[in-house]
Write an enzyme that holds these catalytic residues in place. Structure first.
Site, PDB file in Angstrom:
ATOM      1  CG  ASP A 169      66.526  75.260  69.438  1.00 20.17           C
ATOM      2  OD1 ASP A 169      67.312  74.479  69.992  1.00 20.17           O
ATOM      3  OD2 ASP A 169      65.728  74.891  68.565  1.00 20.17           O
ATOM      4  CD  GLU A 411      58.506  70.870  71.184  1.00 20.31           C
ATOM      5  OE1 GLU A 411      57.447  71.314  70.693  1.00 20.31           O
ATOM      6  OE2 GLU A 411      59.619  71.085  70.679  1.00 20.31           O
TER       7      GLU A 411
HETATM    8  C1  GLC Z   1      63.707  71.588  69.207  1.00 23.38           C
HETATM    9  C2  GLC Z   1      64.513  71.563  70.511  1.00 23.38           C
HETATM   10  C3  GLC Z   1      65.691  70.627  70.369  1.00 23.38           C
HETATM   11  C4  GLC Z   1      65.191  69.249  69.939  1.00 23.38           C
HETATM   12  C5  GLC Z   1      64.367  69.352  68.657  1.00 23.38           C
HETATM   13  C6  GLC Z   1      63.705  68.035  68.268  1.00 23.38           C
HETATM   14  O1  GLC Z   1      64.458  72.163  68.187  1.00 23.38           O
HETATM   15  O2  GLC Z   1      64.923  72.852  70.854  1.00 23.38           O
HETATM   16  O3  GLC Z   1      66.383  70.526  71.578  1.00 23.38           O
HETATM   17  O4  GLC Z   1      66.253  68.388  69.754  1.00 23.38           O
HETATM   18  O5  GLC Z   1      63.346  70.288  68.845  1.00 23.38           O
HETATM   19  O6  GLC Z   1      62.898  67.570  69.290  1.00 23.38           O
END
Ligand code: GLC
Length: 439
Positions: A169, A411
């Site tokens: 992102d 994460e």
């Molecule tokens: C965040 C990450 C994305 C991922 C999402 C759900 O937005 O940047 O890559 O898919 O989380 O885990």
């Protein structure tokens, strides 16, 4: 390392986030089905429960748009937070949105073909053929959509219309694109009001994760404004790309696509069909033109702006992803491995940082601007192996598992200290830990 214990911990996270037919990335922060998350999750699940791994991917079909797009998120009906998320997107504005399912109007990196093949490899040949036949129509229309809708100049490179499509992102190239064109007026105005505390109350992500581990408010608001623009055009790519806000030929996405195309070829061959000629030609083109993203002066790959047609000269982890594509020369792969091993760039104590240490954006806890992510490590490990860098792949795999063992199923992780960040109990960290342990 206590591998058995790590395996059990990872398995428990997957179980906790299992919603029957799909797995949410994390119970609190991400209570829906995400496209590339589900692909990584199924890659891990295939080691534990093949049928459940298949179901994870089959569930993606319900979200596919009539034009072939696979959406980044399929919103859950029952989970908390659904109303606000799906209401923001309002996918039903598009005539192509599926009936009775709310989704985003944008996609995410095309990991699906890889996930399908990884599951296929664990099946006997008859079962494999039937599995591939089940997923082939979904994959074919997705890949055809990518080229038809997102390569308007027929250059062979897919154009993304929102940073969220990249999956990375707030990666430096995207954020620099944002600042290059300037923040929307109202965002600048709100910024001047100094009401960060209030915005943090409204933002759902910063109520789950410390705010300095997520995007700053001004960028988050600008991304939201960009989303509203897409919605105004009912997610029609042609209208959006005629006057785009964001339009980037994203390096990571296109590298992943090349690998996905290779896997799609394998799938179609296994089931005895041939891909449409136009698609084949487009796929060949992507492999060739990826090299246009190489910058000789700095010795790395970049994404390219679709608007200015210039490379966005901002270093990020994406520069290493052509290794995963498998289509670059051995010479280039060697150059990338040197970047990976450079202690001033990517060779931190707990690799691989999502932005190099030399980047002005580097911040060890901030989302995609520094932290190490397990899915990226998995992709690079795979790419290294494909180019014969077995010992480098082994070292990275060992480090990755040590990191998760030491800090938990988070994460992302601070690449300097290994401290955990983002949300705990994160599904793709769990799934890919399982996969690395079993491979
Ligand atoms: C965040 C990450 C994305 C991922 C999402 C759900 O937005 O940047 O890559 O898919 O989380 O885990």
């Amino acid at each position: 390392m206590d591998e058995q214990k790590l395996l059990e911990t990872a398995q428990a996270v997957l179980k906790q986030n299992d919603r029957g037919k799909w797995t949410v990335p994390s119970g609190n922060l991400y209570p829906h089905q995400w496209l590339w998350d589900s692909c990584f999750i199924s890659i891990g699940l295939r080691n534990l429960d093949l049928d459940r791994a298949k179901i994870e991917l089959l569930s993606l079909k319900r979200g596919q748009w009539r034009n072939g797009m696979l959406p980044a998120i399929i919103f859950s009906k029952t989970e908390q937070g659904k109303e606000i998320d799906s209401f923001t997107w309002r996918s039903s504005l598009s005539p192509f949105a599926p009936d009775g399912v709310d989704t985003t109007g944008i996609t995410q990196p095309p990991m699906l073909a890889e996930a399908v093949v990884r599951i296929g490899q664990s099946l006997k040949s008859t079962e494999r053929r039937s599995w591939y036949s089940q997923m082939y129509p979904t994959l074919l229309s997705f890949h055809e959509w990518l080229y038809r809708d997102r390569d308007p100049r027929e250059e062979g490179l897919i154009v993304l219309i929102h940073p969220y499509e990249s999956g990375l992102d707030d990666s430096p190239p995207w954020v620099s694109e944002l600042h290059r064109q300037g923040l929307p007026l109202w965002v600048r105005f709100v910024n001047k009001l100094h009401i960060n505390w209030l915005i943090h109350r409204v933002r759902t992500d910063t109520s789950h994760v410390p705010w300095d581990q997520r995007m700053p408010n001004d960028e988050a608001m600008a991304y939201w404004a960009a989303l509203l623009k897409l919605r105004q055009h009912a997610y029609n790519s042609e209208a959006i790309l005629s006057r785009p806000m964001f339009a980037v030929q994203d390096l990571a996405f296109n590298s992943i696509l090349i690998r996905a195309n290779t896997q799609l070829r394998l799938i179609s061959k296994t089931i005895g069909t041939s891909l449409p000629r136009t698609l084949e030609a487009n796929m060949d083109k992507t492999e060739k033109v990826l090299e246009e993203l190489w910058d000789e002066a700095s010795g790395q790959y970049y994404s390219r702006s679709f608007v200015s047609q210039k490379l966005i000269e901002e270093a990020s982890i994406s520069t290493l992803l052509p290794l995963y594509s498998g289509s670059i020369s051995k010479e280039r792969a060697k150059q990338l491995v040197l970047l990976l091993k450079n202690p001033k760039l990517y060779a931190t104590d707990w690799p691989i940082p999502s932005a190099p240490l030399s980047s002005t954006h580097f911040a060890p806890f901030r989302y995609w601007q520094g932290p190490s992510w397990i899915n990226i490590n998995w992709l690079i490990i795979d790419g290294l192996k494909r180019y014969g860098f077995d010992s480098e792949a082994e070292v990275l795999k060992k480090k990755t598992l040590e990191l998760v063992e030491k800090s938990g199923i988070y994460e992302y992780f601070n690449p300097l200290t290994g401290e955990p960040a983002g949300t705990p109990n994160f599904s793709w960290t769990a799934a890919l830990t399982v996969d690395l342990l079993k491979s």
